[in-house]
Design an enzyme around this catalytic site. Structure first.
Site, PDB file in Angstrom:
ATOM      1  N   ILE A  86      27.321  10.795  58.073  1.00 50.51           N
ATOM      2  CA  ILE A  86      26.209   9.930  57.634  1.00 50.51           C
ATOM      3  C   ILE A  86      26.593   8.805  57.076  1.00 50.51           C
ATOM      4  CG2 ILE A  86      23.845  10.190  56.709  1.00 50.51           C
ATOM      5  CD1 ILE A  86      24.369  12.319  59.030  1.00 50.51           C
ATOM      6  N   GLY A  87      27.820   8.627  56.886  1.00 48.83           N
ATOM      7  CA  GLY A  87      28.152   7.283  56.408  1.00 48.83           C
ATOM      8  C   GLY A  87      29.010   7.341  55.147  1.00 48.83           C
ATOM      9  N   GLU A 104      31.770   3.611  53.269  1.00 47.99           N
ATOM     10  CA  GLU A 104      30.943   3.061  52.152  1.00 47.99           C
ATOM     11  C   GLU A 104      31.555   2.896  50.798  1.00 47.99           C
ATOM     12  OE1 GLU A 104      26.735   4.669  52.228  1.00 47.99           O
ATOM     13  OE2 GLU A 104      26.759   4.859  54.288  1.00 47.99           O
ATOM     14  N   ARG A 159      20.323  12.188  36.113  1.00 50.32           N
ATOM     15  CA  ARG A 159      20.527  11.270  37.411  1.00 50.32           C
ATOM     16  C   ARG A 159      19.475  10.109  36.931  1.00 50.32           C
ATOM     17  NH1 ARG A 159      22.973   8.885  41.173  1.00 50.32           N
ATOM     18  NH2 ARG A 159      21.827   8.160  42.943  1.00 50.32           N
ATOM     19  N   ASP A 166      19.479   3.540  57.849  1.00 48.92           N
ATOM     20  CA  ASP A 166      19.150   4.780  56.996  1.00 48.92           C
ATOM     21  C   ASP A 166      17.525   4.507  56.709  1.00 48.92           C
ATOM     22  OD1 ASP A 166      21.466   6.104  57.094  1.00 48.92           O
ATOM     23  OD2 ASP A 166      22.189   5.199  55.510  1.00 48.92           O
ATOM     24  N   GLU A 203      18.234  16.209  57.607  1.00 49.90           N
ATOM     25  CA  GLU A 203      18.574  17.467  56.835  1.00 49.90           C
ATOM     26  C   GLU A 203      17.994  18.622  57.715  1.00 49.90           C
ATOM     27  OE1 GLU A 203      18.157  17.310  52.548  1.00 49.90           O
ATOM     28  OE2 GLU A 203      17.297  19.238  52.706  1.00 49.90           O
ATOM     29  N   HIS A 235      24.888  19.530  49.751  1.00 53.15           N
ATOM     30  CA  HIS A 235      24.556  19.582  48.038  1.00 53.15           C
ATOM     31  C   HIS A 235      25.363  20.649  47.331  1.00 53.15           C
ATOM     32  CE1 HIS A 235      21.039  18.136  50.597  1.00 53.15           C
ATOM     33  NE2 HIS A 235      21.035  17.252  49.587  1.00 53.15           N
TER      34      HIS A 235
HETATM   35  N1  GLN Z   1      24.401   6.464  54.423  1.00 50.42           N
HETATM   36  C1  GLN Z   1      24.166   6.920  53.140  1.00 50.42           C
HETATM   37  C2  GLN Z   1      25.210   7.940  53.027  1.00 50.42           C
HETATM   38  O1  GLN Z   1      25.653   8.576  53.668  1.00 50.42           O
HETATM   39  C3  GLN Z   1      22.990   7.825  53.286  1.00 50.42           C
HETATM   40  C4  GLN Z   1      22.514   8.260  52.027  1.00 50.42           C
HETATM   41  C5  GLN Z   1      20.968   9.149  52.035  1.00 50.42           C
HETATM   42  O2  GLN Z   1      20.567   9.237  53.099  1.00 50.42           O
HETATM   43  N2  GLN Z   1      20.619   9.150  50.824  1.00 50.42           N
HETATM   44  O3  GLN Z   1      25.727   8.269  51.669  1.00 50.42           O
HETATM   45 ZN    ZN Z   2      20.635  11.483  53.656  1.00 52.71          ZN
END
Ligand code: GLN
Ligand code: ZN
Length: 769
Positions: free
Chosen positions: A446-447, A499, A530, A614, A680, A709
Site C-alpha cells: 500500500i505504500g 514513504e 495517538r 490514497d 481493507e 493492525h
Molecule cells: N500510503 C499510505 C501508507 O501506506 C496509506 C495510509 C492509509 O491508508 N492510511 O501508509
Molecule cells: Zn489504509
C-alpha cells in the site's frame, strides 16, 4: 447575568504528557500512581486555566485516560464478557484491555490461558477525526455503577476550590453509538436497564454538591428513528428528578432541525445549540423555548482554529438577549474543545501574518469571556478585544496570502473532460497490462514500509540541526534502495518506495503546498494516546514544485519492475486538515485536486506507470445527515477524478481506502473510476466482497489479505483461503493481492515473512486459475 461556559477541554496536555504517561504505564515504566499523578496534574492545570480565563462553568469528567465513551462503558459496567471482568469497579487493566485487547503473551504472564482477547472496535466520533471505542450490547446485557470517576473528579476540583459542571455522555447517544452483537437486536431496548445507573450517578453528584450536569446528546443532530425519539422522551422524563442536579442538554456538530421540538420539549434546565454549524436554528429555538429553560449558545467554533468573528457572534447573542433576557442565556463553544490544539502561544515559529487569524483552545476561552463581558458590561468594557478581532479579520480578508489569482483563474475554467479518463476501464486496463507485463493476481503493497528507530533518530537529528539535510537525504536514498531490494527479493510485482521521507501522509504534502501551514505543537487526539497535528489550510492551494517525484524516480532507478508512486488524495488532505471557513469545502478541495493533478502529471512524465492516490478519509467526510450525502459524494468524487484523469490510458491509477463498510458509498467508489482499488478486507474475512459483487464492481480490486493492525504473521494457507473467497466473486484478471493497509507501524521481522507468505499464496492460485 450571562455566563461563560465550556463543554470540554483537550486532555492530552501541551507536551502530550498524558500520552507519555499512559504509554509508559503500558510498557511497565510508569507506575499506576505516577500515571494517576500525571492525570491529576493535567486536570488541575486545565481547570486553573479555565478559572483564570474567567469562565463561570468549567467542565469536569471531560478528562479521560483514553476515551470518554470507554469511560461511559466503565461507568455503567458494560464490559463485554470476553474480558473476564468480575470486580466491583472496572480496574485499569480491564479498562485498557477493552481499548487494546490482550495478547496471548500477556495472558501467559498473568498465569491465564487463552488465545488473546480482541479489543472493542473503534470508530469515528461523528464527523471528527477522533475515534471512540464502540460499546457492545446484547439482549441479556445488564448495567450497574462500576466507576465513580464523575464524582471523584467533581470532588477533586472542589477540593481545589473550583466548582465544576460534570460532563456525562447521555444515555440515548450512548446506546445509539453502540453496536448490537446479536443480529437484529436494538440496543435502545436496554434503556430501562440503563437509566437507573444514570440516576444513581446523578444522585451522587447532587449529594456531592453539583448544581449542574452537562449531558451530551450529540445524536440529536442526526436522523432519528421514531424509537430513538421515544427513547429521548423516556430517558429525560426519568432523569428529571429533584434528587438530581439540573441538566444541561448539549447538542453539537450540527443543527437540531427536525429534532428541535423534541429537544426543546425534554424536561431539562438548559439546552445547548451549535450555532457555528447551524446559526439558523437560533430563531426557531428562541420562538419555541419553554419559559423555564435556559439556552446555551455555541458561538465559538470548537471544530476549527479560526479566530471568532466576534461581531457576528455578538449579533446572535443580542438576538438571544432580546428574546430571553440575560438570566436565561449562556455562552459556550460550539462543542467540546477536544478537537482543537491547546495553545497558540505554544507555537514558536508560526507565520506572523497568519498567527492573529487563529485561536486555539486557550484563546477560545478568552473569546468566550469577551462575549460574556460584552453582554454583561457593554461594549466599552471589551473595546480592545473587539477591535483586535475586527482588525485580524479585516487583515485576513484583505491578505494576498489568502487568494492566488492564478489558482482562481484555473478553478474558473474547469471543464468536465478534465475529470474524465479518455477511454473506458476495459480498454485502459488492456493497455496497462501490455505496458506493465504483470502476471495474473499481481502482488503489491500500500505504500509505506517500516519506519525504523534509525529513521526516527535521523529525523530528530535533522530537526535539531545535528544532521545536514544532504546527509539526511542520502540516508533516505539508502533506505529506499534497501526497501526496493527487499521487495525484489520477496518477489513482489509492483513495488513502492516505502514513504520514508513522510512523517505523516497529510503533513508531508501540507508542508510543501502553498496555502497550508503546519504547527509544531498543535496536537489533537485522534484515538487513545495517538495524536495528530492537522495542518491549517488558510489560503488558495498551489504547488510550488514537485513533491514526490524525486523519491519515486529514485526508487524506479533501483529496479526494472514498476514502482508505484503514492500520493495522498485531495479529499483526505482536506478532511485531515483544519480548513478555511471563507469558501465552500468543495472549492477548497478542487484547489487541492488541481495541485495534485500536476504532481500526477509530473510523475507520469518521469516515467512512472502506476500512481496510487490514497483516499482513506473519503468515507468519514460524509455529512451527518443522509440528505446531504449525495452533494458531498458528488464533489468528492469529482475531486478525485480531477486529480487522476490527467494521465494517459496506459498509466494505471490505483486508490486505497482502509475501512470495510463500503455498502452505502459503493456507488461513489465505482464513480471514482480508479483502475485498481485496494481496500481493507482481511480483518473482516472478505465480508465486503458481497457488496462489490452485488454492485458488479467493474474495475480491478485488491481486497487486503493481510491484517496489518496486528503483529501476527498470517500463514500462506490463511491468505490462500482469503484469495479463494475473493476469486469466487472477482475474476482473476481483475484481482490484485495486497495487505490491508500501509506497513509503517510494523517491523521488518513481521513484514518480511508475512509478505513472503502473501506472494506464495498468490503464486499458488496463479497456477490454478
Ligand atoms: N500510503 C499510505 C501508507 O501506506 C496509506 C495510509 C492509509 O491508508 N492510511 O501508509
Ligand atoms: Zn489504509
Amino acid at each position: 447575568m450571562v455566563q461563560a461556559t465550556n463543554l470540554g477541554f483537550p486532555r492530552i496536555g501541551l507536551q502530550r504528557e498524558l500520552k507519555w504517561a499512559v504509554e509508559g504505564y503500558w510498557a511497565g515504566r510508569v507506575s499506576e500512581e505516577a500515571l494517576a499523578d500525571t492525570a491529576r496534574q493535567l486536570r488541575t492545570r486545565h481547570w486553573r486555566w479555565q478559572q483564570a480565563a474567567g469562565l463561570d462553568q468549567i467542565p469536569s469528567n471531560d478528562f479521560s485516560l483514553y476515551d470518554h465513551v470507554l469511560d461511559t462503558i466503565a461507568l455503567v459496567g458494560a464490559v463485554p464478557e470476553r474480558f473476564g471482568w468480575q470486580g466491583e469497579v472496572v480496574d485499569l487493566a480491564t479498562y485498557f484491555a477493552m481499548a487494546r485487547g490482550v495478547q496471548e503473551k500477556e495472558l501467559e504472564a498473568r498465569g491465564l490461558e487463552g488465545t488473546g482477547v480482541l479489543p472493542l472496535e473503534m470508530t469515528k466520533w461523528f464527523d471528527t477525526n477522533y475515534h471512540y471505542l464502540v460499546p457492545e450490547f446484547y439482549p441479556e446485557q445488564t448495567f450497574r455503577l462500576a466507576s465513580t470517576k464523575p464524582i471523584d473528579e467533581y470532588l477533586e476540583a472542589k477540593s481545589l476550590g473550583i466548582e465544576t459542571r460534570p460532563v456525562l455522555l447521555g444515555p440515548v447517544s450512548f446506546l445509539l453509538l453502540g453496536r448490537a452483537t446479536v443480529p437484529g437486536f436494538n440496543p435502545l431496548t436496554l434503556l430501562d436497564r440503563l437509566l437507573p445507573v444514570y440516576a444513581e450517578v446523578l444522585r451522587r453528584l447532587k449529594a456531592a454538591g453539583a448544581r449542574y450536569v452537562q449531558i451530551d446528546e450529540p445524536c440529536l443532530v442526526s436522523d432519528l428513528t421514531p424509537e430513538a425519539r421515544q427513547a429521548y422522551q423516556q430517558a429525560y422524563a426519568a432523569l428529571n428528578h429533584s434528587d438530581h442536579p439540573a441538566l444541561v442538554l448539549t447538542t453539537y456538530f450540527g443543527g437540531l432541525e427536525d429534532n428541535l421540538s423534541l429537544a426543546l420539549s425534554l424536561p431539562v434546565a438548559a439546552v445547548h445549540l451549535d450555532l457555528v454549524r447551524a446559526p439558523e436554528q437560533l430563531e426557531p429555538a428562541l420562538a419555541h423555548l419553554p419559559a423555564d429553560r435556559m439556552l446555551s449558545l455555541g458561538l465559538v467554533d470548537g471544530r476549527n482554529v479560526w479566530r471568532t468573528d466576534l461581531d457576528a457572534a455578538a449579533a446572535l447573542l443580542k438576538r438571544a438577549l432580546e428574546a430571553l433576557g440575560p438570566d436565561r442565556v449562556w455562552i459556550g463553544p460550539s462543542c467540546s474543545l477536544l478537537h482543537v490544539p491547546i495553545d497558540l502561544d505554544a507555537e514558536p515559529d508560526l507565520d506572523p501574518e497568519i498567527r492573529p487569524w487563529l485561536a486555539f483552545a486557550r484563546q477560545k476561552l478568552e473569546e468566550l469571556v469577551t462575549l460574556k463581558r460584552l453582554a454583561n458590561e457593554g461594549e466599552a468594557a471589551v473595546r480592545d478585544q473587539l477591535e483586535a478581532a475586527r482588525r485580524a479579520r479585516a487583515e485576513r480578508l484583505a491578505s494576498p496570502r489568502r487568494t492566488n489569482p492564478a489558482v482562481r483563474q484555473r478553478l474558473a475554467h474547469l471543464s468536465p473532460d478534465m475529470a474524465r479518463r479518455k477511454r473506458p476501464f476495459a480498454e485502459r486496463y488492456e493497455r496497462q497490462r501490455a505496458r506493465l507485463q504483470l502476471p495474473l493476481l499481481p502482488t503489491t503493497t500500500i505504500g509505506s514500509f517500516p519506519q525504523t528507530e534509525e529513521l526516527r533518530k535521523k529525523r530528530a537529528a535533522l530537526r535539531r540541526g545535528d544532521l545536514a539535510r544532504e546527509a539526511y537525504e542520502q540516508f533516505l536514498e539508502r533506505t529506499i534502495a534497501d526497501t526496493i531490494a527487499r521487495q525484489e527479493a520477496l518477489g513482489l510485482d509492483v513495488l513502492v518506495h516505502g514513504e520514508p521521507e513522510r512523517t505523516d501522509m497529510v503533513e508531508y504534502f501540507a508542508e510543501q503546498l502553498q496555502g497550508f501551514l503546519v504547527t509544531r505543537n498543535g496536537w489533537v487526539q485522534s484515538y487513545g494516546t495517538r495524536c495528530v497535528r492537522p495542518p491549517i489550510l488558510y489560503g488558495d492551494v498551489s504547488r510550488p514544485g514537485p513533491m514526490t517525484v524525486r523519491w519515486i524516480t529514485y526508487a524506479q532507478q533501483c529496479t526494472e519492475r514498476p514502482v508505484k508512486g503514492i500520493l495522498t488524495g485531495p479529499v483526505t488532505l482536506l478532511q485531515w486538515s483544519f480548513v478555511r471557513d471563507d469558501q465552500p469545502r468543495a472549492d477548497t478541495c478542487r484547489q487541492i485536486a488541481l495541485a495534485l493533478r500536476d504532481e500526477v502529471a509530473d510523475l507520469e512524465a518521469a516515467g512512472i506507470a502506476v500512481i496510487q492516490i490514497d483516499e482513506p478519509a473519503l468515507r468519514e467526510g460524509l455529512p451527518l445527515r443522509r440528505r446531504d450525502w449525495p452533494a458531498y459524494l458528488e464533489w468528492a468524487v469529482e475531486c478525485f477524478r480531477l486529480t487522476a484523469s490527467v494521465v494517459r490510458d496506459d498509466t494505471q491509477i490505483h486508490t486505497h481506502m482502509c475501512y470495510a463498510d463500503f455498502e452505502d458509498i459503493l456507488e461513489a467508489i465505482v464513480a471514482l473510476d480508479a483502475d485498481v482499488i485496494s481496500i481493507e478486507a482481511a480483518r473482516s474475512g472478505m465480508a465486503l466482497l458481497e457488496a462489490f459483487q452485488r454492485f458488479q464492481y467493474p474495475n480491478a480490486i485488491g481486497p487486503g489479505v493481510y491484517d496489518i493492525h496486528s503483529p501476527r504473521v498470517p500463514s500462506v494457507e490463511e491468505m490462500e483461503t482469503l484469495l479463494e473467497r475473493a476469486l469466487a466473486v472477482i475474476p482473476p484478471e481483475r484481482l490484485w493481492v495486497n495487505p490491508d493497509c500501509g506497513l509503517k507501524t510494523r517491523r521488518w521481522t513481521e513484514v518480511e515473512p508475512a509478505l513472503r507468505h502473501m506472494v506464495e499464496a498468490a503464486r499458488r492460485w496463479r497456477a490454478r486459475v
